[in-house]
Design a protein around this motif. Structure first.
Motif, mmCIF file in Angstrom:
data_model
loop_
_atom_site.group_PDB
_atom_site.id
_atom_site.type_symbol
_atom_site.label_atom_id
_atom_site.label_comp_id
_atom_site.label_asym_id
_atom_site.label_seq_id
_atom_site.Cartn_x
_atom_site.Cartn_y
_atom_site.Cartn_z
ATOM 1 N N GLY A 246 -41.220 -38.745 9.167
ATOM 2 C CA GLY A 246 -39.871 -39.120 8.772
ATOM 3 C C GLY A 246 -38.999 -37.940 8.422
ATOM 4 O O GLY A 246 -38.029 -38.078 7.681
ATOM 5 N N CYS A 247 -39.332 -36.752 8.950
ATOM 6 C CA CYS A 247 -38.591 -35.549 8.588
ATOM 7 C C CYS A 247 -38.360 -34.682 9.823
ATOM 8 O O CYS A 247 -39.248 -34.526 10.660
ATOM 9 C CB CYS A 247 -39.384 -34.768 7.537
ATOM 10 N N CYS A 248 -37.163 -34.147 9.954
ATOM 11 C CA CYS A 248 -36.825 -33.211 11.025
ATOM 12 C C CYS A 248 -36.216 -31.957 10.409
ATOM 13 O O CYS A 248 -35.488 -32.032 9.418
ATOM 14 C CB CYS A 248 -35.804 -33.816 11.989
ATOM 15 N N THR A 249 -36.509 -30.802 11.019
ATOM 16 C CA THR A 249 -35.900 -29.559 10.573
ATOM 17 C C THR A 249 -35.100 -28.932 11.697
ATOM 18 O O THR A 249 -35.332 -29.198 12.880
ATOM 19 C CB THR A 249 -36.957 -28.549 10.085
ATOM 20 N N VAL A 250 -34.150 -28.097 11.327
ATOM 21 C CA VAL A 250 -33.386 -27.288 12.279
ATOM 22 C C VAL A 250 -33.491 -25.840 11.844
ATOM 23 O O VAL A 250 -33.234 -25.511 10.680
ATOM 24 C CB VAL A 250 -31.909 -27.693 12.333
ATOM 25 N N THR A 251 -33.908 -24.975 12.750
ATOM 26 C CA THR A 251 -33.825 -23.522 12.567
ATOM 27 C C THR A 251 -33.266 -22.987 13.885
ATOM 28 O O THR A 251 -33.989 -22.759 14.832
ATOM 29 C CB THR A 251 -35.205 -22.893 12.255
ATOM 30 N N GLU A 252 -31.985 -22.813 13.921
ATOM 31 C CA GLU A 252 -31.263 -22.554 15.176
ATOM 32 C C GLU A 252 -30.366 -21.335 15.017
ATOM 33 O O GLU A 252 -29.710 -21.166 13.989
ATOM 34 C CB GLU A 252 -30.419 -23.787 15.515
ATOM 35 N N ALA B 53 -31.539 -26.680 8.504
ATOM 36 C CA ALA B 53 -31.405 -27.978 7.847
ATOM 37 C C ALA B 53 -32.748 -28.676 7.729
ATOM 38 O O ALA B 53 -33.664 -28.449 8.538
ATOM 39 C CB ALA B 53 -30.429 -28.867 8.624
ATOM 40 N N ILE B 54 -32.842 -29.538 6.720
ATOM 41 C CA ILE B 54 -33.954 -30.485 6.591
ATOM 42 C C ILE B 54 -33.337 -31.866 6.438
ATOM 43 O O ILE B 54 -32.494 -32.094 5.563
ATOM 44 C CB ILE B 54 -34.838 -30.166 5.375
ATOM 45 N N TYR B 55 -33.732 -32.782 7.329
ATOM 46 C CA TYR B 55 -33.284 -34.168 7.285
ATOM 47 C C TYR B 55 -34.521 -35.038 7.074
ATOM 48 O O TYR B 55 -35.460 -34.988 7.874
ATOM 49 C CB TYR B 55 -32.604 -34.572 8.591
#
Length: 256
Positions: free
Chosen positions: A43-49, A62-64
């Motif tokens: 239930g978690c997604c991260t962004v490192t862009e 981000a952490i969603y």
């Protein structure tokens, strides 16, 4: 009065599989970053862009995370795909970044509500985001219990805003929470200049902060120079301390 940014590199990372990290020291100008999610983190997604945006080096982080009782990954995935692009396309991004970020959140919420055929579960979602511009400027925003904590000259400085846990249906409540932040804190966005005293930033899901205090987390990571190692250390320590949530995810951004 809203701060004006001077005008702002995209390679996109998919969310790290549960119990994994990137395994490499990712870098953009003046910044190194790493991330880690616990073995049972669903239930978690991260962004490192990182990307080039209007001739400026941009780092997007981000952490969603969905609520523990939701079990749905669809809202975090939607945010992962859309939130930053919705923020960056705002015409006022450079002149009024606070307004651009809040409008980006709202536009993303509208997009979610239009997708009637998608199963959103109860829709509860937490979000914490950081944007690093040319390794010199930092913009942080949050909606929900995930937090951003900066280490400045050895001291913990919380950049995200604390407010009541989101418990009602989808994403509208994040909008309402943003409205509340807007009234109390001026758009709910924190801007920091990155200088010699700015050491590292921690973004972490609410499960991490359930058992870790701000100063405790900063003290734990002060001597850990590798961001991937630092992110894993914080998640593992939170788990060892017996947090109730399985949503344990962390991004560490080091400035140099």
């Amino acid at each position: 009065m809203a701060a004006q940014l001077q005008q702002i590199p995209v390679t996109s990372n998919d969310p790290s599989p549960a119990g994994s990290q990137s395994g490499t020291q990712n870098q953009i100008r003046g910044v190194a970053y790493g991330n880690y999610s616990g073995h049972h983190c669903r239930g978690c997604c991260t962004v490192t862009e990182t990307k080039k945006f209007q001739n400026r080096d941009m780092g997007l982080f981000a952490i969603y995370s969905s609520a523990p009782n939701s079990g749905h990954i669809n809202v975090p995935r939607y945010l992962q795909r859309n939130l930053f692009s919705n923020i960056l396309k705002q015409s006022v991004f450079w002149s009024n970044p606070e307004k651009a970020i809040v409008e980006g959140f709202r536009e993303t919420k509208v997009g979610i509500l239009k997708e009637e055929k998608v199963a959103w579960g109860n829709g509860n979602c937490r979000a914490v985001t950081a944007m690093v511009i040319d390794g010199r400027q930092l913009l942080v925003a949050n909606a929900g219990d995930s937090k951003a904590v900066l280490c400045r000259a050895g001291t913990a400085v919380q950049l995200s805003i604390d407010y009541k846990r989101i418990t009602s249906p989808p994403w509208i409540n994040i909008r309402d929470a943003l409205h509340e932040i807007e009234k109390e804190e001026g758009m709910g966005v924190r801007e920091e200049l990155i200088d010699w005293a700015t050491e590292f930033l921690i973004l972490a899901s609410d499960g991490v902060w359930e058992t870790m205090g701000n100063e405790e987390a900063v003290d734990l990571l002060k001597e850990v120079m590798d961001p991937d190692t630092a992110a894993k250390l914080l998640v593992d320590r939170a788990a060892e301390k017996g947090c109730s949530s399985e949503i344990l995810s962390c991004i560490v951004i080091r400035f140099h």
